[in-house]
Design an enzyme around this catalytic site. Structure first.
Site, PDB file in Angstrom:
ATOM      1  NE  ARG A  70     -39.964  -8.895   9.497  1.00 17.75           N
ATOM      2  CZ  ARG A  70     -38.984  -8.113   8.913  1.00 17.75           C
ATOM      3  NH1 ARG A  70     -37.704  -8.490   9.541  1.00 17.75           N
ATOM      4  NH2 ARG A  70     -38.950  -7.148   8.109  1.00 17.75           N
ATOM      5  CG  HIS A 115     -32.468  -1.795   3.658  1.00 19.81           C
ATOM      6  ND1 HIS A 115     -33.042  -0.987   4.254  1.00 19.81           N
ATOM      7  CD2 HIS A 115     -31.212  -1.156   3.233  1.00 19.81           C
ATOM      8  CE1 HIS A 115     -32.250   0.031   4.706  1.00 19.81           C
ATOM      9  NE2 HIS A 115     -31.024  -0.029   3.910  1.00 19.81           N
ATOM     10  CB  CYS A 126     -22.689 -20.676  -4.205  1.00 16.94           C
ATOM     11  SG  CYS A 126     -24.423 -21.282  -4.532  1.00 16.94           S
ATOM     12  CB  CYS A 150     -27.549 -23.960  -2.029  1.00 16.70           C
ATOM     13  SG  CYS A 150     -26.986 -23.758  -3.435  1.00 16.70           S
ATOM     14  N   PRO A 217     -46.050  11.023  10.602  1.00 16.77           N
ATOM     15  CG  PRO A 217     -47.215   9.325  11.403  1.00 16.77           C
ATOM     16  CD  PRO A 217     -46.119   9.635  10.354  1.00 16.77           C
ATOM     17  CD  GLN A 218     -44.689  10.419  16.009  1.00 15.60           C
ATOM     18  OE1 GLN A 218     -44.357  11.307  17.101  1.00 15.60           O
ATOM     19  NE2 GLN A 218     -46.074  10.090  16.466  1.00 15.60           N
TER      20      GLN A 218
HETATM   21  C1  BJW Z   1     -45.351   6.447   9.437  1.00 16.34           C
HETATM   22  C2  BJW Z   1     -46.737   5.796   9.476  1.00 16.34           C
HETATM   23  C3  BJW Z   1     -47.746   6.091   8.546  1.00 16.34           C
HETATM   24  C4  BJW Z   1     -45.300   5.272  11.202  1.00 16.34           C
HETATM   25  N1  BJW Z   1     -47.379   6.939   7.651  1.00 16.34           N
HETATM   26  N2  BJW Z   1     -45.256   7.186   8.412  1.00 16.34           N
HETATM   27  C5  BJW Z   1     -23.542   4.740  13.412  1.00 16.34           C
HETATM   28  C6  BJW Z   1     -23.899   5.797  12.752  1.00 16.34           C
HETATM   29  C7  BJW Z   1     -24.084   5.661  11.434  1.00 16.34           C
HETATM   30  C8  BJW Z   1     -24.080   4.685  10.799  1.00 16.34           C
HETATM   31  C9  BJW Z   1     -23.869   3.237  11.392  1.00 16.34           C
HETATM   32  C10 BJW Z   1     -23.503   3.413  12.875  1.00 16.34           C
HETATM   33  N3  BJW Z   1     -23.504   2.248  13.317  1.00 16.34           N
HETATM   34  C11 BJW Z   1     -23.779   1.306  12.321  1.00 16.34           C
HETATM   35  C12 BJW Z   1     -24.177   1.984  11.111  1.00 16.34           C
HETATM   36  C13 BJW Z   1     -24.348   1.593   9.998  1.00 16.34           C
HETATM   37  C14 BJW Z   1     -25.727   0.802   9.952  1.00 16.34           C
HETATM   38  C15 BJW Z   1     -26.806   1.950  10.310  1.00 16.34           C
HETATM   39  O1  BJW Z   1     -27.214   2.887   9.718  1.00 16.34           O
HETATM   40  N4  BJW Z   1     -27.196   1.822  11.672  1.00 16.34           N
HETATM   41  C16 BJW Z   1     -27.892   2.822  12.469  1.00 16.34           C
HETATM   42  C17 BJW Z   1     -29.217   2.142  12.957  1.00 16.34           C
HETATM   43  C18 BJW Z   1     -27.051   3.568  13.178  1.00 16.34           C
HETATM   44  N5  BJW Z   1     -26.091   0.295   8.577  1.00 16.34           N
HETATM   45  C19 BJW Z   1     -26.013  -0.548   8.173  1.00 16.34           C
HETATM   46  O2  BJW Z   1     -25.240  -1.329   8.665  1.00 16.34           O
HETATM   47  C20 BJW Z   1     -25.927  -1.006   6.256  1.00 16.34           C
HETATM   48  N6  BJW Z   1     -24.680  -1.518   5.620  1.00 16.34           N
HETATM   49  C21 BJW Z   1     -23.671  -0.638   5.785  1.00 16.34           C
HETATM   50  O3  BJW Z   1     -23.528   0.199   6.537  1.00 16.34           O
HETATM   51  O4  BJW Z   1     -22.731  -1.271   5.116  1.00 16.34           O
HETATM   52  C22 BJW Z   1     -21.575  -0.887   5.186  1.00 16.34           C
HETATM   53  C23 BJW Z   1     -20.660  -1.714   4.142  1.00 16.34           C
HETATM   54  C24 BJW Z   1     -20.040  -1.188   3.000  1.00 16.34           C
HETATM   55  C25 BJW Z   1     -19.197  -2.273   2.201  1.00 16.34           C
HETATM   56  C26 BJW Z   1     -19.213  -3.389   2.728  1.00 16.34           C
HETATM   57  C27 BJW Z   1     -19.727  -4.017   3.782  1.00 16.34           C
HETATM   58  C28 BJW Z   1     -20.431  -2.999   4.689  1.00 16.34           C
HETATM   59  C29 BJW Z   1     -27.063  -1.802   6.359  1.00 16.34           C
HETATM   60  C30 BJW Z   1     -28.336  -1.400   6.725  1.00 16.34           C
HETATM   61  C31 BJW Z   1     -29.561  -2.637   6.806  1.00 16.34           C
HETATM   62  C32 BJW Z   1     -30.702  -2.163   7.481  1.00 16.34           C
HETATM   63  N7  BJW Z   1     -31.409  -3.369   7.476  1.00 16.34           N
HETATM   64  C33 BJW Z   1     -32.844  -3.221   8.106  1.00 16.34           C
HETATM   65  C34 BJW Z   1     -33.453  -4.627   8.165  1.00 16.34           C
HETATM   66  C35 BJW Z   1     -33.670  -5.205   6.826  1.00 16.34           C
HETATM   67  C36 BJW Z   1     -34.280  -6.594   6.788  1.00 16.34           C
HETATM   68  C37 BJW Z   1     -35.460  -6.725   7.754  1.00 16.34           C
HETATM   69  O5  BJW Z   1     -36.388  -6.162   7.180  1.00 16.34           O
HETATM   70  O6  BJW Z   1     -35.308  -7.558   8.945  1.00 16.34           O
HETATM   71  O7  BJW Z   1     -33.671  -2.552   7.150  1.00 16.34           O
HETATM   72  S1  BJW Z   1     -32.819  -2.444   9.679  1.00 16.34           S
HETATM   73  C38 BJW Z   1     -34.234  -1.503   9.384  1.00 16.34           C
HETATM   74  O8  BJW Z   1     -34.196  -0.158   9.354  1.00 16.34           O
HETATM   75  C39 BJW Z   1     -34.983  -2.130   7.963  1.00 16.34           C
HETATM   76  C40 BJW Z   1     -35.324  -0.708   7.402  1.00 16.34           C
HETATM   77  O9  BJW Z   1     -35.307  -0.780   6.211  1.00 16.34           O
HETATM   78  C41 BJW Z   1     -34.383   0.181   8.052  1.00 16.34           C
HETATM   79  C42 BJW Z   1     -35.074   1.798   7.852  1.00 16.34           C
HETATM   80  O10 BJW Z   1     -36.291   1.923   8.933  1.00 16.34           O
HETATM   81  P1  BJW Z   1     -37.484   2.603   8.307  1.00 16.34           P
HETATM   82  O11 BJW Z   1     -38.028   2.187   7.177  1.00 16.34           O
HETATM   83  O12 BJW Z   1     -37.197   4.045   8.387  1.00 16.34           O
HETATM   84  O13 BJW Z   1     -38.380   2.487   9.351  1.00 16.34           O
HETATM   85  P2  BJW Z   1     -38.569   2.865  10.992  1.00 16.34           P
HETATM   86  O14 BJW Z   1     -39.308   1.864  11.881  1.00 16.34           O
HETATM   87  O15 BJW Z   1     -37.158   3.163  11.509  1.00 16.34           O
HETATM   88  O16 BJW Z   1     -39.293   3.980  10.677  1.00 16.34           O
HETATM   89  C43 BJW Z   1     -40.778   4.228  10.253  1.00 16.34           C
HETATM   90  C44 BJW Z   1     -40.869   5.827  10.228  1.00 16.34           C
HETATM   91  O17 BJW Z   1     -42.459   5.601   9.839  1.00 16.34           O
HETATM   92  C45 BJW Z   1     -41.158   6.627  11.627  1.00 16.34           C
HETATM   93  O18 BJW Z   1     -40.546   7.700  11.411  1.00 16.34           O
HETATM   94  C46 BJW Z   1     -42.673   6.598  11.757  1.00 16.34           C
HETATM   95  O19 BJW Z   1     -43.206   8.024  12.354  1.00 16.34           O
HETATM   96  C47 BJW Z   1     -43.249   6.520  10.458  1.00 16.34           C
HETATM   97  N8  BJW Z   1     -44.558   6.010  10.219  1.00 16.34           N
HETATM   98  N9  BJW Z   1     -46.605   4.952  10.758  1.00 16.34           N
HETATM   99  C48 BJW Z   1     -46.209   7.467   7.507  1.00 16.34           C
HETATM  100  N10 BJW Z   1     -49.010   5.415   8.819  1.00 16.34           N
HETATM  101 ZN    ZN Z   2     -24.999 -22.417  -2.978  1.00 18.26          ZN
END
Ligand code: BJW
Ligand code: ZN
Length: 259
Positions: A70, A115, A126, A150, A217-218
Site C-alpha cells: 500500500r 489514523h 518500545c 528496531c 457521491p453516496q
Molecule cells: C468518495 C469518492 C470520491 C468514494 N469523492 N467521496 C461497534 C460500534 C461502535 C464502535 C465500534 C464497534 N465495534 C468496534 C468499534 C470501535 C472501532 C469502530 O469504529 N469500528 C466500526 C467499524 C464499527 N474503532 C476502533 O477500533 C478505533 N479505536 C478505538 O475505538 O479504540 C478504543 C480504545 C481507547 C483507548 C485505548 C484503547 C482502545 C480505531 C479505528 C482505527 C481505524 N483504522 C482504519 C485502518 C487504518 C490503517 C489502514 O489504512 O490500514 O482506518 S479502518 C479504515 O476505516 C481506516 C479509515 O481511516 C477508516 C474510515 O474509513 P473511511 O475513510 O470513511 O473510508 P470508507 O471506505 O469507509 O468510506 C469511503 C467513503 O468515500 C464512502 O462513503 C464513499 O461513498 C466515498 N467516496 N469515492 C468523495 N471520489
Molecule cells: Zn524498539
C-alpha cells in the site's frame, strides 16, 4: 446547484473552517477506499487478518508486506483537484483519517492524521520511530515481507497506522476535537462516517453549532448531521465549491504540487 450555492455562502461567511476527510478524497488519485462496493479494500482483504494488533502478532510478515504494498502504491500516485482545493482553503484546519500523504503533497502541511501514516513506522515493542525501508521493485499485494528490527531493542517494526481496537494518537484527537468544537463550518469529504471515534468529529461540530457540509457521491450516516449534502466526487465538487466561496483565490490559480 442550489445546494452548492448554499454551501459556498456558508464557507464564504465562515471565520473558522475545518475540513474532515476520509478515503474518498484520495479515490480519484487511485488509492482504494475501504468500504466501497467492488473497489474497497475490505471487499478483497480481511480487516481482522490485516488491520488489528493481533494480526501483526500472529502473522507479521503478511501484515508488513500488505502495508509495504500500500505504501508503494501511494508513493506512485498524485494529489487530485480535491486535495488541491482543500490546500487552497488557506486558514482551514485539515483533519484526515487517511494514512496517505496526499494532503501534505498538495500543500496542506499541518494536516492532522487521526489514523496515523503509512510513512511513519515504529517499533512494536518500545515505540521508537523507525526509518522507512527502501523498496526494491514493486511489492506484490500478497507478498510476505519480514519487518525490519528496531535499532534500539530489536523488536519488530510495525506500520505507523491505527488498527482496530487501538487508541488514536492523543494529540491528534485533541486537536481535532478542539477544532471541531470551535469552527463555524465543517466540511466532511469522502468518509463513510462509520469508524469511531473519528466519526464523532463532524457530530461534535454540529452539536457545537457549526454548519456541516458533506461531499460524498453516496448517502452516509452523516447525511442527517449535515446541513447541506453535496452528492458528487471530491475532485469535481471541491474545486467548484472553493471557486464559488473564494472567487479571488480561484483567480490566483491552484496551489502547485510541491516537488
Ligand atoms: C468518495 C469518492 C470520491 C468514494 N469523492 N467521496 C461497534 C460500534 C461502535 C464502535 C465500534 C464497534 N465495534 C468496534 C468499534 C470501535 C472501532 C469502530 O469504529 N469500528 C466500526 C467499524 C464499527 N474503532 C476502533 O477500533 C478505533 N479505536 C478505538 O475505538 O479504540 C478504543 C480504545 C481507547 C483507548 C485505548 C484503547 C482502545 C480505531 C479505528 C482505527 C481505524 N483504522 C482504519 C485502518 C487504518 C490503517 C489502514 O489504512 O490500514 O482506518 S479502518 C479504515 O476505516 C481506516 C479509515 O481511516 C477508516 C474510515 O474509513 P473511511 O475513510 O470513511 O473510508 P470508507 O471506505 O469507509 O468510506 C469511503 C467513503 O468515500 C464512502 O462513503 C464513499 O461513498 C466515498 N467516496 N469515492 C468523495 N471520489
Ligand atoms: Zn524498539
Amino acid at each position: 446547484m442550489a445546494d452548492v450555492r448554499e454551501a459556498a455562502k456558508l464557507l464564504e461567511k465562515a471565520q473558522r473552517v475545518v475540513v474532515f476527510t476520509g478515503a474518498g478524497i484520495s479515490a480519484e488519485s487511485g488509492v482504494p477506499t475501504f468500504r466501497d462496493a467492488l473497489t474497497g479494500l475490505w471487499e478483497r482483504f480481511d480487516a481482522q487478518s490485516l488491520a488489528t494488533p493481533q494480526a501483526f502478532q500472529d502473522d507479521p510478515d503478511l501484515v508488513w508486506g500488505w502495508y509495504e504494498w500500500r505504501r508503494h502504491r501511494v508513493s506512485t500516485v498524485h494529489p487530485n483537484p480535491g486535495h488541491l482545493a482543500v490546500a487552497a482553503m488557506k486558514n482551514a484546519v485539515v483533519i484526515t483519517q487517511n494514512v496517505d500523504d496526499l494532503h501534505e503533497r498538495a500543500g496542506s502541511a499541518d494536516t492532522v492524521h487521526l489514523h496515523g501514516s503509512l510513512f511513519m513506522p515504529r517499533c512494536s515493542q518500545c515505540g521508537e520511530a523507525a526509518a522507512l525501508p527502501s523498496t526494491t521493485g514493486e511489492p506484490d499485494e500478497g507478498r510476505r515481507v519480514w519487518p525490519p528490527s528496531c535499532v534500539r531493542c530489536a523488536g519488530l517494526i510495525r506500520p505507523g497506522v491505527v488498527w482496530f481496537g487501538e487508541a488514536l494518537p492523543e494529540a491528534a484527537l485533541e486537536a481535532a476535537a478542539r477544532a471541531a468544537s470551535d469552527c463555524d463550518v465543517l466540511l466532511t469529504v469522502g468518509t463513510s462516517g462509520m469508524v469511531y471515534p473519528a466519526a464523532e468529529i463532524p457530530r461534535l461540530a454540529a452539536r457545537s453549532g457549526a454548519a456541516v457540509i458533506q461531499v460524498n457521491p453516496q448517502p452516509t450516516p452523516l447525511d442527517s448531521v449535515a446541513l447541506v449534502n453535496l452528492r458528487g466526487s471530491a475532485a469535481q465538487v471541491l474545486p467548484d465549491l472553493a471557486a464559488r466561496a473564494w472567487p479571488d483565490q480561484a483567480a490566483e490559480g491552484p496551489a502547485a504540487e510541491p516537488s
